[in-house]
Design a protein around this motif. Structure first.
Motif, PDB file in Angstrom:
ATOM      1  N   LEU A  36     -16.236  -4.905 -13.771  1.00 28.20           N
ATOM      2  CA  LEU A  36     -15.201  -4.544 -14.724  1.00 28.20           C
ATOM      3  C   LEU A  36     -14.966  -5.729 -15.664  1.00 28.20           C
ATOM      4  CD1 LEU A  36     -12.819  -2.623 -15.578  1.00 28.20           C
ATOM      5  CD2 LEU A  36     -11.451  -3.829 -13.872  1.00 28.20           C
ATOM      6  N   PHE A  52     -11.048  -2.141 -21.598  1.00 31.26           N
ATOM      7  CA  PHE A  52     -11.710  -2.453 -20.343  1.00 31.26           C
ATOM      8  C   PHE A  52     -12.982  -1.618 -20.268  1.00 31.26           C
ATOM      9  CE2 PHE A  52      -7.253  -3.307 -19.838  1.00 31.26           C
ATOM     10  CZ  PHE A  52      -7.177  -4.435 -19.038  1.00 31.26           C
ATOM     11  N   TRP A  54     -16.866  -0.871 -18.039  1.00 25.09           N
ATOM     12  CA  TRP A  54     -17.648  -1.035 -16.816  1.00 25.09           C
ATOM     13  C   TRP A  54     -18.974  -0.306 -17.016  1.00 25.09           C
ATOM     14  CZ3 TRP A  54     -13.088   1.535 -17.360  1.00 25.09           C
ATOM     15  CH2 TRP A  54     -13.109   2.928 -17.288  1.00 25.09           C
ATOM     16  N   TYR A  81     -11.911   7.698 -12.824  1.00 25.70           N
ATOM     17  CA  TYR A  81     -11.719   6.266 -12.687  1.00 25.70           C
ATOM     18  C   TYR A  81     -10.246   5.934 -12.903  1.00 25.70           C
ATOM     19  CZ  TYR A  81     -16.797   5.980 -13.333  1.00 25.70           C
ATOM     20  OH  TYR A  81     -18.148   6.127 -13.221  1.00 25.70           O
ATOM     21  N   LEU A  83      -7.660   2.612 -13.450  1.00 22.75           N
ATOM     22  CA  LEU A  83      -7.525   1.180 -13.657  1.00 22.75           C
ATOM     23  C   LEU A  83      -6.222   0.745 -12.994  1.00 22.75           C
ATOM     24  CD1 LEU A  83      -8.689  -1.350 -15.038  1.00 22.75           C
ATOM     25  CD2 LEU A  83      -7.208  -0.831 -16.990  1.00 22.75           C
ATOM     26  N   ASP A  97      -1.017   2.248 -11.271  1.00 21.77           N
ATOM     27  CA  ASP A  97      -2.066   2.911 -12.048  1.00 21.77           C
ATOM     28  C   ASP A  97      -1.768   2.752 -13.535  1.00 21.77           C
ATOM     29  OD1 ASP A  97      -4.004   4.562 -13.094  1.00 21.77           O
ATOM     30  OD2 ASP A  97      -3.783   6.082 -11.545  1.00 21.77           O
ATOM     31  N   PHE A 138      -6.594  -6.903 -12.264  1.00 22.61           N
ATOM     32  CA  PHE A 138      -7.032  -5.532 -12.509  1.00 22.61           C
ATOM     33  C   PHE A 138      -8.224  -5.193 -11.614  1.00 22.61           C
ATOM     34  CE2 PHE A 138      -4.908  -6.255 -16.627  1.00 22.61           C
ATOM     35  CZ  PHE A 138      -4.158  -5.090 -16.710  1.00 22.61           C
ATOM     36  N   GLN A 139      -8.271  -3.942 -11.188  1.00 21.38           N
ATOM     37  CA  GLN A 139      -9.380  -3.448 -10.368  1.00 21.38           C
ATOM     38  C   GLN A 139      -9.644  -1.991 -10.738  1.00 21.38           C
ATOM     39  OE1 GLN A 139      -8.834  -2.749  -6.027  1.00 21.38           O
ATOM     40  NE2 GLN A 139     -10.594  -4.122  -5.776  1.00 21.38           N
ATOM     41  N   LEU A 140     -10.916  -1.652 -10.852  1.00 23.24           N
ATOM     42  CA  LEU A 140     -11.292  -0.273 -11.138  1.00 23.24           C
ATOM     43  C   LEU A 140     -11.550   0.462  -9.835  1.00 23.24           C
ATOM     44  CD1 LEU A 140     -12.055   1.705 -13.509  1.00 23.24           C
ATOM     45  CD2 LEU A 140     -14.424   1.094 -12.999  1.00 23.24           C
TER      46      LEU A 140
END
Length: 489
Positions: A36, A52, A54, A81, A83, A97, A138-140
């Motif tokens: 990401l 963002f 990916w 998806y 984020l 979220d 942040f994480q996907l």
């Protein structure tokens, strides 16, 4: 391809393992994605959009020669998806979220949407004299919901974040208009100072001299437009309207209506100064006219009333309010009801009755009365509700045309490009007059329902066009269109 009833996911690059129940059908054995990333750099309030990205996920199947399968082949089975983000230092279990998306490998957020989350969910506070610094992890999360439910997560990226003193003002800024109905001399001034750094916004005493041409306000009176700089949109502004520059005797100050947070206003601000030396002076804020309820009835009653419940001290009791008159709109006769302001503040239930003479029908339930509303009632009490008088299988765009153009057309792109026709778009379907305004209208069919579209008004493709106006078609739309702007009424 057979429907997959089992997922066993092994991340090749950055995703971890996730497994679902065994089955004899081909198995999804692996999923691969890149990291990401954030294209726009640090989120510091100086930029307005942050994208963002990916790498598109690739899938691998057991029992089918380890064949690589495209993302498109699985999206219809419920892949999306999310984020997720959390203030750095907190556990990812507290992540919020920030947005979800399907069928793409990027997501764009604006600064203010991120700031709102940091304020509401993580307790950051905007101060008038100090920027607040933090960062966001942040994480996907890729989620697969059909036929089984499992998910995989990307690596974490940490992004610096600065909560600015004052949010950037986007879109049309609220303007200030002042109307004078006094016996003061022609030399009338407005003095202003702001909460931020106690700044004198028009300079020292007495401020800006009110002069120039006037325009009609929402109440039909003439108003002077007062020029505002960007400083007016930082915190609360205090205004004094006076004629003391030349040792005058008149002054209006210390009234709550004169404390205005222009950065928070969604409508232009109209102030009307009234009074005389004997009785004193007053300043009132002139609000946008309240919406009206129009009823076209086939019930055949000689008298009508509209009752609203639940009832409280501000709402009239049974049988409710009576019409203020009738209006012929497009050849159809409408009863005109003018509800009082409390109706606009709560979800209510409406009953039409013959002014308490024994007959009644239930109409709208849980109704939020925020705009002009048109209700057609049949002889059996059945009814339809619309935002405008023009019948449509879909929705209608009504415009007050102040462009001065010989022709105006509306082009649409978005969820459906060229909706209503290719450039320059759809021509006006007709005109209709009600509530003291004449509207041109564009009548769109049922296919427009739910579409998020960008509307471009232009002069029939003859070289002049306005910027995109974005709108999701969930109701009729009322606009005022000038040669330089589009604004919802």
């Amino acid at each position: 391809m057979k429907k997959i009833y089992h997922y066993l996911m092994a991340l090749v690059v950055v995703f971890g393992l996730a497994a679902c129940a065994d089955d004899d059908t081909p198995k999804l054995s692996g999923v691969q994605s890149g990291a990401l990333t954030l294209d726009a750099g640090s989120i510091d309030g100086n930029n307005s959009k942050y994208t963002f990205t990916w790498t598109n996920t690739s899938f691998y199947l057991d029992g089918d020669m380890q064949r690589k399968v495209s993302l498109v082949g699985y999206e219809k089975n419920g892949i999306d998806y999310h984020l997720m983000g959390v203030q750095t230092g907190r556990d990812m279990s507290e992540a919020v979220d920030f947005g979800a998306i399907v069928s793409a490998n990027h997501m764009t957020l604006d600064y203010e949407s991120i700031a709102k989350v940091m304020i509401s969910d993580f307790g950051m506070v905007r101060k008038p004299d100090e920027e607040q610094n933090s960062s966001i992890d942040f994480q996907l999360v890729a989620h697969y919901s059909n036929p089984d439910s499992c998910q995989v997560k990307s690596d974490i990226i940490t992004v610096p974040f600065v909560l600015t003193v004052t949010p950037p003002v986007t879109g049309d800024k609220a303007k200030l208009f002042i109307s004078l109905d006094t016996d003061w001399s022609p030399s009338v001034y407005v003095y202003a100072w702001g909460d931020v750094a106690d700044t004198e916004l028009f300079g020292g005493w007495g401020g800006y001299k009110i002069e120039g041409t006037t325009v009609a306000g929402p109440d039909g009176n003439q108003y002077y437009e007062i020029p505002l700089t960007d400083s007016f949109y930082s915190g609360t502004v205090h205004l004094i309207i006076h004629d003391e520059v030349n040792d005058g005797d008149h002054r209006v100050e210390s009234q709550s209506v004169l404390a205005v947070a222009f950065g928070d206003e969604t409508e232009d601000v109209y102030l009307r100064v009234t009074g005389d030396e004997l009785d004193g002076y007053d300043v009132v804020r002139v609000e946008k006219p309240l919406p009206r309820l129009y009823v076209s009835s086939k019930l055949g009653w000689s008298a009508y009333a509209m009752y609203v419940w639940p009832e409280d001290d501000e709402l009239p009791g049974w049988p409710g309010i009576q019409p203020i008159g009738t209006e012929n709109i497009g050849g159809e006769n409408w009863l005109v009801f003018e509800p009082t302001k409390p109706y606009t503040k709560k979800a209510t239930n409406w009953i039409i009755n013959n002014n308490g003479a024994g007959e009644q029908y239930d109409l709208m339930s849980g109704f939020n009365f925020t705009q002009n509303t048109f209700v057609r009632v049949a002889a059996d009490g059945s009814y339809t509700v619309a935002s405008g008088p023009i019948a449509s299988e879909g929705y209608v765009v009504y415009i007050i045309d102040q462009t001065g153009w010989d022709e105006i057309t509306c082009y649409q792109w978005g969820d459906v490009n060229d909706f209503g026709g290719g450039w320059p778009g759809k021509a006006v379907d007709g005109t209709v007059t009600f509530g003291g305004n004449t509207y041109k209208y564009f009548n769109y069919g049922a296919d427009v329902k739910g579409l998020n579209q960008n509307l471009i008004f232009n002069n029939g493709g003859n070289g002049v066009q306005l910027g995109d106006f974005n709108f999701t078609f969930e109701r009729d739309l009322y606009l005022t269109v000038t040669d330089s702007s589009v604004k919802e009424n």
